[in-house]
Design a protein around this motif. Structure first.
Motif, short mmCIF file in Angstrom:
data_model
loop_
_atom_site.label_atom_id
_atom_site.label_comp_id
_atom_site.label_asym_id
_atom_site.label_seq_id
_atom_site.Cartn_x
_atom_site.Cartn_y
_atom_site.Cartn_z
N ASN A 279 0.92 -1.23 -0.09
CA ASN A 279 0.14 -0.23 -0.08
C ASN A 279 0.63 1.06 0.05
N GLY A 280 0.34 2.28 -0.91
CA GLY A 280 1.36 3.55 -0.49
C GLY A 280 2.26 3.03 -1.53
N ASN A 281 3.00 2.68 -2.17
CA ASN A 281 4.03 2.20 -3.82
C ASN A 281 3.04 2.87 -4.67
N CYS A 282 3.87 4.12 -5.31
CA CYS A 282 3.33 4.59 -6.42
C CYS A 282 3.45 3.52 -7.39
N LYS A 283 4.11 1.93 -7.71
CA LYS A 283 3.11 1.55 -8.96
C LYS A 283 2.31 0.79 -8.02
N ARG A 284 1.32 0.83 -7.24
CA ARG A 284 0.42 0.03 -6.94
C ARG A 284 -0.75 0.93 -7.16
N ALA B 266 8.55 3.36 -23.46
CA ALA B 266 7.38 3.40 -22.39
C ALA B 266 7.04 3.44 -21.88
N LYS B 267 8.60 2.91 -20.94
CA LYS B 267 8.38 2.85 -19.55
C LYS B 267 8.91 4.05 -19.06
N MET B 268 9.69 5.36 -20.04
CA MET B 268 9.89 6.20 -19.08
C MET B 268 8.35 7.21 -18.53
N VAL B 269 7.73 6.20 -20.34
CA VAL B 269 6.08 7.32 -19.93
C VAL B 269 5.66 6.59 -18.75
N ARG B 270 5.03 5.99 -18.69
CA ARG B 270 4.33 4.69 -17.47
C ARG B 270 5.21 5.48 -15.96
N ASP B 271 6.15 5.54 -15.91
CA ASP B 271 6.75 5.78 -14.64
C ASP B 271 6.78 7.18 -14.17
N GLN B 272 6.45 7.96 -15.02
CA GLN B 272 5.74 9.93 -15.33
C GLN B 272 4.52 10.08 -15.12
N THR C 220 2.05 12.99 -7.20
CA THR C 220 1.92 14.23 -7.03
C THR C 220 0.57 15.09 -7.43
N SER C 221 1.00 15.08 -8.49
CA SER C 221 -0.36 17.03 -9.15
C SER C 221 -1.61 16.18 -8.96
N GLY C 222 -1.50 14.93 -9.62
CA GLY C 222 -2.60 14.11 -10.13
C GLY C 222 -3.43 13.24 -8.75
N THR C 223 -3.03 13.38 -7.57
CA THR C 223 -3.18 12.38 -6.70
C THR C 223 -5.01 12.73 -6.17
N VAL C 224 -5.44 11.78 -5.99
CA VAL C 224 -6.63 11.91 -5.64
C VAL C 224 -7.22 10.67 -4.09
N GLU C 225 -8.13 11.54 -3.27
CA GLU C 225 -8.49 11.62 -2.09
C GLU C 225 -7.88 9.74 -1.17
#
Length: 432
Positions: free
Chosen positions: A297-302, A408-414, A421-426
């Motif tokens: 939980n909380g991991n950016c990939k998850r 493609a991996k760079m786009v996914r990581d971004q 960050t800016s696109g988070t939802v609560e």
């Protein structure tokens, strides 16, 4: 000695004569039998059950179903009476037949009704012949003719955008409803299980050990098909199915006219416009799939995987709803591949047609049928999922590990970083 030789010769000649005459006799009998078989007199001109249509036929049944506020007609045909009449006006000139001196033709409304009932139930032609009071062979011809007519008349229900402005409208709608930026659609496919085609070998044999053709689709944020490809043989690898479509070829050659890049909301970061998929497809800068593996939980990939699955849930719902309403997909479709293509395309076109219809939208997709979320981001399964285990024809594509390019991996990581960050939802931290 001479007498004995004469008797032997006579006996041989007699035996030869018997063989020749017997052979000719048997040959005549076989020819006569074949003629009798081809010109066999029918036991009756029409079965009594079909004669009873003079007293009460399918047209009478449809009129009885329309009476009163019982919604029986809507359940029977999977649409409103208004849309039923509209389709009759559209395809009537194509499928209508002429009365003969021998018998009256089957009315257009009965031809359409038997087709819709076949799509709604998947009943055998023999079972439908008892209900509609015409032969199973006639049922087969009616379904084939009506499906082809509907496919021709409703073909404009599915159209890819032909300019950047329309693509951007789809992306804006995806972001508004599903919080996924620069998304132009969700891609997925299903194996439509069929009976083994004659003399096909392993051509249609899939990884599940059944025979199938593949339905590949792109779906927008409003649960509508924007592109479909039907008919690829089940033996072809699932990555190869997408690569063989005209959609993928146009995507690679920039013929889709999609915008190249867009600024992510609330940032100055520019990323390509893309389509979301699952693990069955290869990752590219325009096709985004989840990270493989399990994360805490909380991991950016998850969180990225959650946000992507939330956006691509629309295509899962579309396939699920279509299979729950058109129950011809409940089991193997016992038709030749070409006819299965026609039947599947008819269901796809009717899906879009009924979704856009004011009178049939609430009938086809009543409240509660789609997956929804509460304020904490917890998914409330749509009602179609309760019937998911009954669907034995629409099988998922096989998930195969694939190597991905660096870009493609760079786009996914971004994108993963954006969702943190800016696109988070609560509610994303608590989502499962």
């Amino acid at each position: 000695m001479s007498r004995s030789f004469d008797n032997t010769q006579i006996a041989a000649c007699a035996a030869a004569y018997i063989v020749i005459v017997g052979g000719e006799y048997l040959k005549e009998k076989l020819v006569e039998k074949e003629k009798t078989k081809s010109c066999k007199e029918r036991r009756y001109w029409m079965h009594d059950i079909y004669k009873s249509c003079a007293r009460y036929n399918a047209t009478d049944l449809l009129e009885d179903l329309k009476r009163g506020p019982s919604n029986k007609f809507e359940n029977f045909c999977r649409m409103s009476a208004i849309d039923f009449e509209y389709l009759i006006q559209k395809i009537g000139p194509t499928i209508c037949k002429t009365d003969t001196n021998m018998r009256k033709c089957i009315p257009v409304q009965e031809r359409l009704a038997v087709t819709l009932r076949f799509l709604a139930t998947g009943d055998s032609f023999k079972s439908l012949s008892y209900l509609f009071k015409f032969s199973s062979q006639t049922v087969s011809r009616c379904i084939q003719d009506v499906c082809r007519a509907l496919n021709q008349e409703l073909k404009n229900e599915i159209m890819l955008p032909n300019n950047e402005s329309d693509w951007k409208n789809i992306a804006a709608d995806f972001y508004e409803k599903w919080n996924f930026p620069n998304c132009l659609g969700a891609i997925d496919g299903k194996h439509i299980v069929i009976q083994c085609p004659a003399n096909s070998g392993s051509e249609y044999y899939n990884y599940k050990g059944t025979f199938s053709i593949v339905l590949m689709a792109v779906v927008n944020s409003n649960y509508g098909f924007t592109y479909v490809d039907i008919g690829c043989q089940g033996r072809i690898s699932d990555g190869g199915v997408l690569r063989n479509t005209s959609f993928f070829k146009k995507l690679e050659t920039n013929e889709l006219l999609i915008p190249q890049e867009g600024i992510l909301p609330n940032t100055n970061v520019s990323l390509p416009y893309l389509f979301v998929t699952d693990e069955a497809f290869a990752l590219s800068k325009n096709i985004m799939k989840p990270y493989s593996g399990v994360y805490e939980n909380g991991n950016c990939k998850r969180i990225f995987n959650y946000r992507l699955s939330r956006a691509r849930r629309v295509v899962e719902n579309v396939f699920g709803i279509m299979a729950s309403v058109f129950r011809v997909f409940r089991g193997p479709i016992l038709l030749e591949p070409e006819k299965v293509r026609d039947v599947t395309m008819t269901c796809v076109l009717l899906h879009n047609f009924l979704r856009r219809s004011r009178s049939s939208n609430s009938i086809y997709t009543p409240p509660g049928i789609f997956d929804t979320e509460n304020n904490d981001g917890i998914v409330i399964p749509g009602s179609w999922r309760s019937e998911q285990n009954c669907t034995k024809s629409m099988l998922p594509l096989q998930r195969v590990p694939r190597k991905s390019g660096l870009e493609a991996k760079m786009v996914r990581d971004q994108l993963a970083e954006y969702f943190m960050t800016s696109g988070t939802v609560e509610w994303q931290e608590n989502a499962k």
